[in-house]
Every structure is written in C-alpha cells, then in structure tokens.
Write an enzyme that holds these catalytic residues in place. Structure first.
Site, PDB file in Angstrom:
ATOM      1  N   SER A   9       0.837  -1.200   0.000  1.00 11.41           N
ATOM      2  CA  SER A   9       0.000   0.000   0.000  1.00 11.41           C
ATOM      3  C   SER A   9       0.871   1.248   0.000  1.00 11.41           C
ATOM      4  O   SER A   9       1.628   1.493   0.937  1.00 11.41           O
ATOM      5  CB  SER A   9      -0.907   0.010   1.228  1.00 11.41           C
ATOM      6  N   MET A 138     -12.090  -5.097   4.963  1.00  4.34           N
ATOM      7  CA  MET A 138     -11.280  -4.202   5.789  1.00  4.34           C
ATOM      8  C   MET A 138     -11.037  -4.874   7.133  1.00  4.34           C
ATOM      9  O   MET A 138     -11.966  -5.277   7.827  1.00  4.34           O
ATOM     10  CB  MET A 138     -11.992  -2.858   6.006  1.00  4.34           C
ATOM     11  N   GLY A 143      -9.087   4.577   6.846  1.00  4.14           N
ATOM     12  CA  GLY A 143      -8.731   5.980   7.059  1.00  4.14           C
ATOM     13  C   GLY A 143      -7.257   6.195   7.355  1.00  4.14           C
ATOM     14  O   GLY A 143      -6.706   7.235   7.035  1.00  4.14           O
ATOM     15  N   PHE A 144      -6.633   5.193   7.944  1.00  3.47           N
ATOM     16  CA  PHE A 144      -5.238   5.364   8.352  1.00  3.47           C
ATOM     17  C   PHE A 144      -4.460   4.067   8.182  1.00  3.47           C
ATOM     18  O   PHE A 144      -5.012   2.982   8.357  1.00  3.47           O
ATOM     19  CB  PHE A 144      -5.164   5.797   9.825  1.00  3.47           C
ATOM     20  N   GLY A 178      -3.463  -3.760   8.720  1.00  2.00           N
ATOM     21  CA  GLY A 178      -2.793  -4.502   9.792  1.00  2.00           C
ATOM     22  C   GLY A 178      -2.218  -5.841   9.363  1.00  2.00           C
ATOM     23  O   GLY A 178      -2.031  -6.727  10.198  1.00  2.00           O
TER      24      GLY A 178
END
Ligand code: DX5
Ligand code: ZN
Length: 224
Positions: A9, A138, A143-144, A178
């Site tokens: 990413s 997800m 968002g982060f 993660g």
C-alpha cells in the site's frame, strides 16, 4: 500450492520519493500496487486524487489496485480509470447503487471490487457476488495506515470463501489493514487471495526482503 498476491500500500511510502517507491514495487516480487484514495468525508482523512494516481501509473509496471474510500464513488470512477487504475474497489457503505456501479466499472474495462468496513456482514454481498472480481475485507477501520489487525476478520474471510467456493466463482478476497508477516499465513489459510501491506512493507528495515518473505509463505490448497 495456493497462489496469492501481495499488494504493497503506497499510503505508507515516502511521497517525496514517489517514483522510486513505485520503482521499488516494480522490482520486488509484489503483484499489485494498492492505492488508497480518501476524501475526508467517507473516512476522517484525506490522501490524494487522480493526479497522483496518474503519476504512479506512469512508473508502475504492476496493476494499480485503487481503493476508493470516498462518498459518491460513481461520480469519480471514470476519472480514476483515465488516471490508470486497473482494479477499482468502492465501499458498499458509500453508495445506494452498488450493482449499477459494478456494471459501470465493467463497461469501463477494469476489474470491479467492493470493500466492506469491519462491521459490515459479508451476507450483504449475496446478490452481488457473481458480478464481482474482488471483495476487499477491511481488517481495520479505514482511514489510516499502521493500525492493529481486527481478528474478527478471520471469520468473515472463511464465510466469504465458503460462498465463493459453493458457487464456483473466482472472486478474489483481499485483506486490507494490519497485515504483515505475523498474520499473512493465517489469512491465506482462511481463504485470502490478495494481501495488502502498507507499514509492514514500507516501514520495515528491508522492504524488498519483507515482500519476498511474504511471497514465499507456503500454504496448501484451501479446503472447506
Ligand atoms: C486503510 C487503508 C489501507 C492501509 C493499510 O484505510 O485502506 O490500505 O494503507 O495500511 P497498513 O498495512 O499499514 O495497515
Ligand atoms: Zn486500502
């Protein structure tokens, strides 16, 4: 042996050296480049838009896997295709017309994906699955980058994989958030086909070695 893809990413990359970071992905064993587009409305963060995606597509030799975390995605998909996206995923929670948007993506000649937030059940895809190339589960709240993996996602992967196998589809399951060397094997064993890894790759001491290690994980064929 089961095949799977790694999609670093770019959100975790150094934007001051964007071309080099994309070049690194080209030279690595990674399969896709994961590109996170955030609008500050669907998610509480803003990343970048079509102009930067276009710049990435000039350098990237791997498909750009664009993850739209934006409201009204139907308004923007065409411009992201023009910018060089090969795979586009939008959030089910961000539109009332998912089926129409999937058809729109297919007409534009890109692979169509739907992303689900951690609280959204996979059953909501029951009447869409046949039309999807990709489902993005997800495993953090979007968002982060750099957040902790939500382990409940493992159940969702298994449930979704069962549906895909039962219906004899080739829809890919991508896990986003993660993900790293600590859980990659478990994710693939549950049925994941594409692993997105941001911090785990770009913030590691040796990003190329991290991708190589992830790619060389050995897992048998998935069985129900
Ligand atoms: C989260 C993004 C992810 C993020 C993953 O909103 O959709 O793709 O870049 O970052 P890591 O791998 O650091 O959790
Ligand atoms: Zn993402």
């Amino acid at each position: 042996m089961r095949k799977f893809k790694i999609a670093p990413s770019i959100l975790a990359a150094d934007f001051g050296r964007l071309d080099e970071e994309i070049q690194f992905v080209n030279d690595s064993q990674a399969d896709w480049v994961h590109v996170d587009v955030m609008d500050g409305r669907f998610v509480p963060n803003i990343s970048f838009g079509q102009m930067l995606v276009k710049q990435m597509s000039k350098v990237a030799t791997n498909p750009l896997d664009v993850h739209l975390m934006i409201v009204e995605p139907e308004k923007y998909v065409e411009s992201f295709v023009e910018a060089g996206a090969s795979v586009i995923s939008f959030h089910l929670e961000a539109t009332n017309h998912a089926h129409r948007l999937i058809q729109q993506l297919k007409d534009l000649g890109v692979q169509a994906g739907i992303a689900l937030n951690p609280q959204t059940p996979v059953d909501l895809l029951d009447d869409l699955l046949e039309d999807l190339d990709l489902v993005v589960l997800m495993s953090v709240n979007p968002g982060f980058g750099g957040q902790k993996f939500i382990y409940r996602t493992l159940h969702k992967i298994k449930a979704l994989k069962s549906k895909i196998i039962e219906r004899n589809l080739d829809t890919l399951i991508e896990i986003d958030g993660g993900v790293g060397l600590h859980n990659a094997q478990q994710l693939i064993e549950c049925g994941a086909d594409v692993l997105v890894a941001g911090s785990a790759v770009f913030k590691s001491d040796d990003p190329a070695l991290t991708v190589e290690r992830m790619k060389s994980i050995e897992v048998g064929n998935f069985e129900l």
